[in-house]
Design an enzyme around this catalytic site. Structure first.
Site, PDB file in Angstrom:
ATOM      1  CB  SER A  51       5.587 -41.791  65.555  1.00 35.93           C
ATOM      2  OG  SER A  51       5.357 -40.720  66.437  1.00 35.93           O
ATOM      3  CG  HIS A 108      20.042 -28.361  74.378  1.00 38.95           C
ATOM      4  ND1 HIS A 108      20.742 -27.360  75.026  1.00 38.95           N
ATOM      5  CD2 HIS A 108      20.355 -29.511  75.022  1.00 38.95           C
ATOM      6  CE1 HIS A 108      21.434 -27.886  76.026  1.00 38.95           C
ATOM      7  NE2 HIS A 108      21.224 -29.190  76.043  1.00 38.95           N
TER       8      HIS A 108
END
Length: 331
Positions: A51, A108
């Protein structure tokens, strides 16, 4: 009225001796990790090997490991990867590392509310959802202010899930501003509704339709761009600062009268019925199923729509006009 928690309602000491894993180091991930670190918490960032965020997190002084490593080590695990990849990350890299008594967190509720992720019954499942982009959240934290957040409990295995979530909320700075209690269902459905009918879908479609109306009537695209898009930020800033009343205070009486008398002709009962249908599709899960299937199919419709909208005249004209305003470009 909503229940709101502040600093005196949250005990940061509940996080002592615990390892907090942050999955992702994007807009929200970096803010959560750095704010918690600056509040003297033991933070570890979970990323996939290779990453681009891995060296960034290390340069910030944070411990970094693979998602699997962080899931095994962490007592509290906040998942801040994009909605569409959370299910895969959870079942491939997180589920096997969870232990009884852990707390799994989200910012969320989409994947929990629509049962894309079903955690084991012996872990807490909670939400802290700051109401600001990550860079704004970090900026306000460094000023000692904090941004408001939402808190919700989906699963309370420990019978202390709310207090642990509030401690996390205090750790990221939100208890300074206030943490509003909600549910995963309410947060998910209102968030999707707001995005679709106002903040993203409604606003962009209103701008495009107004722009097209002027151009088709023979007005210059450049003038239509200024009147239908460019000046919107000025009014949104006023609304953001002091509500619609303050925006109306700042504009001319002519504009205010047009607001009161012509706005309801544009956003009429037909539009209201369409909004109700959008909400029904969200509440029934129809939108979630559509979006999940779209991703499983490789996003053919999404990619086509993205391309079509990028090629719209308003984008071409806007790019040329913004070149005349170098102050709009960020360093």
């Amino acid at each position: 009225m909503a229940k709101i928690y502040y600093e005196n309602d949250a005990n940061l000491e509940l996080l002592q001796g615990k390892t907090i894993g942050i999955i992702g180091f994007g807009s929200q991930g970096h803010a959560h990790a750095l704010n918690l670190r600056d509040n003297h918490q033991n933070v570890m960032v979970g990323l996939y090997p290779g990453s681009n965020s891995w060296p960034q997190a290390q340069m910030a002084g944070l411990r970094v490991g693979t998602v699997e490593e962080v899931a095994r080590e962490a007592d509290i695990l906040m998942v801040l990867a994009p909605d569409q990849v959370q299910k895969q990350i959870y079942y491939e890299s997180i589920e096997q590392g969870l232990k009884a008594g852990n707390m799994l967190m989200f910012a969320h509720g989409f994947n929990i509310h629509y049962s894309q992720i079903v955690p084991p019954k012996d872990v807490d499942v909670t939400m802290i959802a700051p109401k600001a982009p990550g860079h704004g959240m970090r900026e306000q934290f460094m000023k000692g202010i904090g941004v408001p957040a939402l808190v919700a409990v989906h699963q309370n295995a420990s019978e202390n899930a709310l207090q642990m979530a509030l401690a996390y909320g205090k750790g990221v700075g939100s208890a300074k501003a206030g943490i509003i209690e909600t549910t995963f269902e309410e947060e998910t459905e209102t968030d999707l509704f707001g995005e679709q009918v106002v903040l993203c879908g409604g606003v962009t479609q209103l701008i495009k339709t107004a722009f097209e109306t002027l151009v088709q009537a023979g007005y210059q695209p450049e003038i239509a761009y200024f009147e239908c898009l460019h000046e919107l930020k000025l009014l949104v800033d006023f609304i953001h600062e002091g509500g619609m009343a303050y925006m109306r205070y700042t504009i001319s009486d002519t504009a205010e009268y047009g607001d009161y008398t012509r706005g309801p002709k544009v956003i009429d009962d037909h539009v209201r019925q369409n909004m109700k249908q959008v909400l029904q599709n969200i509440r029934s899960g129809a939108f979630a199923r559509e979006w999940i299937l779209e991703n499983q199919a490789g996003r053919p419709s999404f990619n086509a729509l993205r391309r079509q909208n990028a090629e719209h005249m308003i984008e071409t004209v806007g790019s040329e006009l913004r070149a005349m305003m170098p102050w709009l470009k960020k360093d």
